[in-house]
Each structure stands twice: as C-alpha cells, then as structure tokens.
Design a protein around this motif. Structure first.
Motif, PDB file in Angstrom:
ATOM      1  N   PRO A 151     160.531 -50.518 -32.785  1.00  0.00           N
ATOM      2  CA  PRO A 151     161.217 -50.646 -31.369  1.00  0.00           C
ATOM      3  C   PRO A 151     159.785 -51.511 -30.753  1.00  0.00           C
ATOM      4  N   GLU A 152     159.246 -52.724 -30.490  1.00  0.00           N
ATOM      5  CA  GLU A 152     158.756 -53.164 -29.016  1.00  0.00           C
ATOM      6  C   GLU A 152     157.843 -52.666 -28.204  1.00  0.00           C
ATOM      7  N   ASP A 153     158.818 -52.061 -27.406  1.00  0.00           N
ATOM      8  CA  ASP A 153     158.935 -51.074 -26.301  1.00  0.00           C
ATOM      9  C   ASP A 153     158.012 -49.779 -26.280  1.00  0.00           C
ATOM     10  N   ALA A 154     157.679 -49.887 -27.626  1.00  0.00           N
ATOM     11  CA  ALA A 154     157.409 -48.106 -27.787  1.00  0.00           C
ATOM     12  C   ALA A 154     155.593 -48.074 -27.710  1.00  0.00           C
ATOM     13  N   ASP A 155     155.228 -47.037 -26.833  1.00  0.00           N
ATOM     14  CA  ASP A 155     153.755 -47.502 -26.736  1.00  0.00           C
ATOM     15  C   ASP A 155     153.412 -46.372 -27.066  1.00  0.00           C
ATOM     16  N   LEU A 156     154.236 -45.564 -27.727  1.00  0.00           N
ATOM     17  CA  LEU A 156     153.594 -43.757 -28.604  1.00  0.00           C
ATOM     18  C   LEU A 156     153.927 -44.079 -29.905  1.00  0.00           C
ATOM     19  N   VAL A 157     153.553 -44.178 -31.660  1.00  0.00           N
ATOM     20  CA  VAL A 157     154.335 -44.157 -32.670  1.00  0.00           C
ATOM     21  C   VAL A 157     153.063 -43.059 -32.799  1.00  0.00           C
ATOM     22  N   VAL A 158     153.998 -42.314 -33.792  1.00  0.00           N
ATOM     23  CA  VAL A 158     153.338 -41.459 -34.734  1.00  0.00           C
ATOM     24  C   VAL A 158     153.830 -41.332 -35.999  1.00  0.00           C
ATOM     25  N   VAL A 159     152.913 -41.972 -37.302  1.00  0.00           N
ATOM     26  CA  VAL A 159     153.013 -41.855 -38.148  1.00  0.00           C
ATOM     27  C   VAL A 159     151.668 -41.584 -39.281  1.00  0.00           C
ATOM     28  N   GLY A 160     152.927 -40.191 -40.362  1.00  0.00           N
ATOM     29  CA  GLY A 160     151.480 -40.159 -41.975  1.00  0.00           C
ATOM     30  C   GLY A 160     151.512 -41.556 -42.306  1.00  0.00           C
ATOM     31  N   ASN A 161     150.322 -40.834 -42.598  1.00  0.00           N
ATOM     32  CA  ASN A 161     150.045 -41.816 -44.172  1.00  0.00           C
ATOM     33  C   ASN A 161     148.931 -41.007 -44.832  1.00  0.00           C
ATOM     34  N   PRO A 162     148.766 -40.345 -45.994  1.00  0.00           N
ATOM     35  CA  PRO A 162     149.850 -40.532 -46.803  1.00  0.00           C
ATOM     36  C   PRO A 162     151.145 -39.222 -46.167  1.00  0.00           C
ATOM     37  N   THR A 163     152.569 -39.037 -46.702  1.00  0.00           N
ATOM     38  CA  THR A 163     153.068 -39.032 -45.443  1.00  0.00           C
ATOM     39  C   THR A 163     153.811 -37.720 -45.995  1.00  0.00           C
ATOM     40  N   ASN A 164     153.650 -36.625 -45.116  1.00  0.00           N
ATOM     41  CA  ASN A 164     154.615 -35.634 -45.332  1.00  0.00           C
ATOM     42  C   ASN A 164     155.617 -35.306 -45.267  1.00  0.00           C
ATOM     43  N   PRO A 165     156.720 -34.770 -45.889  1.00  0.00           N
ATOM     44  CA  PRO A 165     156.886 -34.567 -47.639  1.00  0.00           C
ATOM     45  C   PRO A 165     157.138 -35.807 -48.264  1.00  0.00           C
ATOM     46  N   THR A 166     157.250 -36.921 -48.067  1.00  0.00           N
ATOM     47  CA  THR A 166     157.848 -38.062 -48.949  1.00  0.00           C
ATOM     48  C   THR A 166     156.680 -37.935 -49.802  1.00  0.00           C
ATOM     49  N   SER A 167     155.549 -37.586 -49.934  1.00  0.00           N
ATOM     50  CA  SER A 167     153.824 -38.225 -50.717  1.00  0.00           C
ATOM     51  C   SER A 167     154.323 -39.761 -50.087  1.00  0.00           C
ATOM     52  N   VAL A 168     154.229 -40.373 -49.760  1.00  0.00           N
ATOM     53  CA  VAL A 168     154.424 -42.171 -50.002  1.00  0.00           C
ATOM     54  C   VAL A 168     152.856 -42.607 -49.261  1.00  0.00           C
ATOM     55  N   LEU A 169     152.113 -42.704 -49.698  1.00  0.00           N
ATOM     56  CA  LEU A 169     151.076 -43.984 -48.960  1.00  0.00           C
ATOM     57  C   LEU A 169     151.396 -45.336 -48.226  1.00  0.00           C
ATOM     58  N   HIS A 170     151.563 -45.463 -47.417  1.00  0.00           N
ATOM     59  CA  HIS A 170     151.657 -46.839 -46.915  1.00  0.00           C
ATOM     60  C   HIS A 170     150.476 -48.099 -46.397  1.00  0.00           C
ATOM     61  N   PRO A 171     150.800 -48.713 -46.586  1.00  0.00           N
ATOM     62  CA  PRO A 171     149.191 -50.123 -47.192  1.00  0.00           C
ATOM     63  C   PRO A 171     148.936 -49.934 -45.449  1.00  0.00           C
ATOM     64  N   ALA A 172     147.523 -49.743 -45.565  1.00  0.00           N
ATOM     65  CA  ALA A 172     146.696 -49.820 -44.277  1.00  0.00           C
ATOM     66  C   ALA A 172     147.309 -51.037 -42.952  1.00  0.00           C
ATOM     67  N   GLU A 173     147.348 -52.484 -43.817  1.00  0.00           N
ATOM     68  CA  GLU A 173     147.991 -53.379 -43.058  1.00  0.00           C
ATOM     69  C   GLU A 173     149.286 -53.594 -42.129  1.00  0.00           C
TER      70      GLU A 173
END
Length: 362
Positions: A151-173
């Motif tokens: 959401p646009e109004d989220a003022d703190l966003v937390v994301v893992g990269n590569p993500t535990n536990p999915t092992s997915v690597l999100h593109p830097a872009e």
C-alpha cells in the motif's frame, strides 16, 4: 496463473489470535535437546563452520575480555566491505536485535511486512505496540513480489531477500521501486552472502531514500551462538537506532569476528561457499524431483528450499524418527501445515535424507 497484484493480498491481522502462526517458533526448536545423531536440516547455518582460522581470531580476542568492547575497528571493516562511511553502519547482536531496534526507535503509523518471511520483524513490531499489516505472496505465483501490492501509505515496509523460508530472490529493481521519501524500506539480506555474486543486493546503495539493509554473519560463518550482524542505513537512522541500544551491545569476540569476516580472504571464502551451496541445492532439488507428491517453491536462491507435500506434519515426525530434523512451515504467515523447509547440505547428506524420505513416502 494469477497476476502479481491478484496473488499478493494485504491483510491487517490485528492482535495475535490463538489461530495465528507462532511467530516465535524458529528452526532451532526442531533440534534443541535432540540426540547427537540427529542430522540438522532445520537450521540454515552452514555446516563445518566456523572455520579454524576464524575460531583462532575469536579465541585471540579473549585476552582482552577485561576491557570494555571497542567496536570502531569492526565498524570500519564493515563500512569498507560495502564502500560506505562508518556513520552509515551499526553493529548489532545479530540481525534479530536490529528488528527490535527498528520497531522501538523509528516512528511508523502503518508498518507492513511482506510474508512469508522471517517472523521476527513482525513479532518485534507487535511487541513495540504496532498494528502490523501483511502482504501475503502466493505460491501459485512463485512467491514473487509485486511492488504494487504494497500500500502507498505504508511508511515502514519489511521484506527479505533472498526470503526465508521461500528461498525466492526478488529483483533489486523491484525492491528499489518500493523506496520513497517518508517511508523506511527494510530489506533483510541475512542470506545474501550465500547467493553467488550477491546479485540483487541493495547493501551499499545510497541513492534510495529510507533504505535500511540488515546483514547477518551468523549463517555463512556458523556464529549463531556468538550473535553478530549489522545495519546499513543513513547516518540519521543509524544514530536513532544506536540511541535505542544498551551500552556495549556487541561483545569483543563478536567484534573480532565481524572484522575478520570482512577481510579479502573471508570474502573469497564466502564467495566459494556460495557457489558450492548453489551446486548442492541443485542436487537437492533434482532428488526431490523424484517424488511426484512434492512441489518445490522457487526458483530457489538461498541455502534452503521450501517444499509442499500432503500430510507434511506426519512426514516431519517420521523423518525425525529416521534421524533427520526439518523445519515446519505452518508458523510462517501465508503458509500452512503442508509446507516444510529444508536446509541445503552436502550431496552425501542429501542422498541419505532422500532415502529416508522415500521410506516415509512409500
């Protein structure tokens, strides 16, 4: 296949309820008090670590235990490793402490955590009195992140990269597009040094407003018991987090380890380990592909893989009876009782595990 925006859904869970996932359950619970013969596939710490040279550096620091810790040299080493000034570095007692500091020290009206991921960020935010929103990524879309789902109004966003536990690597872009003035973007890169070339890393970036990158030295170097990690952020953010820390939060042995792990020798060893892990992961995925009832999340990029199979809880218990500990997945928001996480190990260990898995699955 659903679109990214349809697959990622924002939910505001409110206060924790009895049916909520256990955010405080971690992989070490699977092996705590276990028999010595239990093969650990539940904890994502690299086996055979810490190496002898690192243990020697840590042991040498014990002669200085009478003095209070001085983190200046370690801080300079971390800063140089990422090409940053020292005022943009904060050393912490593992990455877990950093989540607590962020939750307590930074103002946030609408924090959002992208799940499934490491549960400690949400737990820390809840403990600090925040109501936490969730963006749930969908297995049908490979747990890929659609930035528009945040959401646009989220003022703190937390994301893992590569993500535990999915092992997915999100593109830097994709992650960089989440940064904007007035928002703190926290990217947990605890496993990034296990990715060959650290592709998709944001550590060292100074062009993204509000970026906070967390790193851990406990996974690759086998230092979970020593507790050492660090934060990379603007000088103002580092100063705010440092004010929330107790005095001398990182021990002298941990500081010695941090400095040692940033040397050219250590970085070369970590890079070689990342390549070896990638090969061992390919072997694990190939062997898992022999079972028609197993589906793997991915493509996997970390030192672990996430699998889905029927009756996973029974399978986990049966594997334990055969000497293997694996990580349950139902404690991660967005997953359920049919998910398990497996740490990548050497090929001989994988082959032994697959034999036991075949016995369990019949």
């Amino acid at each position: 296949m659903p679109s990214h925006s349809a697959a990622a859904r924002l939910r505001d869970p409110g206060p924790a309820a009895p049916h909520e996932p256990d955010l405080r359950h971690h992989g070490d619970a699977e092996v705590r008090g276990a028999d010595a013969g239990l093969t650990d596939l539940a904890v994502n710490v690299r086996t055979g670590t810490p190496p002898a040279w690192l243990k020697a550096r840590i042991a040498a620091s014990l002669d200085g235990l009478a003095a209070y810790p001085d983190g200046r040299a370690a801080r300079r080493a971390v800063a140089a490793r990422h090409g940053l000034p020292t005022e943009r570095v904060l050393l912490t007692s593992g990455a877990a402490e950093a989540f607590v500091l962020l939750a307590r020290a930074l103002p946030a009206r609408r924090p959002v955590v992208v799940h499934p991921q490491f549960t400690e960020p949400e737990a820390a935010l809840r403990d600090a009195g925040h109501e936490v929103g969730r963006v749930l990524l969908d297995a049908r879309d490979g747990f890929r992140l659609d930035p528009a789902a945040v959401p646009e109004d989220a003022d703190l966003v937390v994301v893992g990269n590569p993500t535990n536990p999915t092992s997915v690597l999100h593109p830097a872009e994709a992650l960089a597009s989440l940064a904007r003035p007035g928002r703190t973007l926290v990217v947990d890169e605890a496993f990034m040094d296990a990715v060959p070339g650290e592709r998709a890393a944001l550590a060292g970036r100074t062009d993204l407003p509000g970026l906070v990158v967390l790193r851990s030295l406990t996974k690759t170097w086998g230092l979970a018991g020593l507790r050492i990690g660090y934060v990379l952020a603007t000088a103002d953010t580092v100063a705010a987090l440092e004010r929330a820390q107790p005095l001398w939060p990182v021990s002298s042995p941990a500081l010695a380890a941090a400095e040692a792990c940033c040397t050219p020798r250590a970085l070369a060893e970590a890079a070689a380990a990342a390549e070896a892990i990638a090969g061992d992961r390919d072997h694990l995925l190939a062997r898992l592909g022999e079972f028609r009832q197993i589906r793997t999340a991915g493509p996997a990029a970390g030192p672990f893989v996430l699998i889905r199979l029927p009756d996973a809880d029974r399978v986990r218990a049966a594997l334990r009876d055969r000497g293997f500990a694996v990580r349950r997945g139902d404690t991660f928001p967005g997953l359920g009782p049919d998910w398990l996480r497996l740490a990548v190990r050497d090929r001989a260990t994988t082959d032994r595990f697959v034999t036991a898995l075949g016995e369990v699955l019949g």
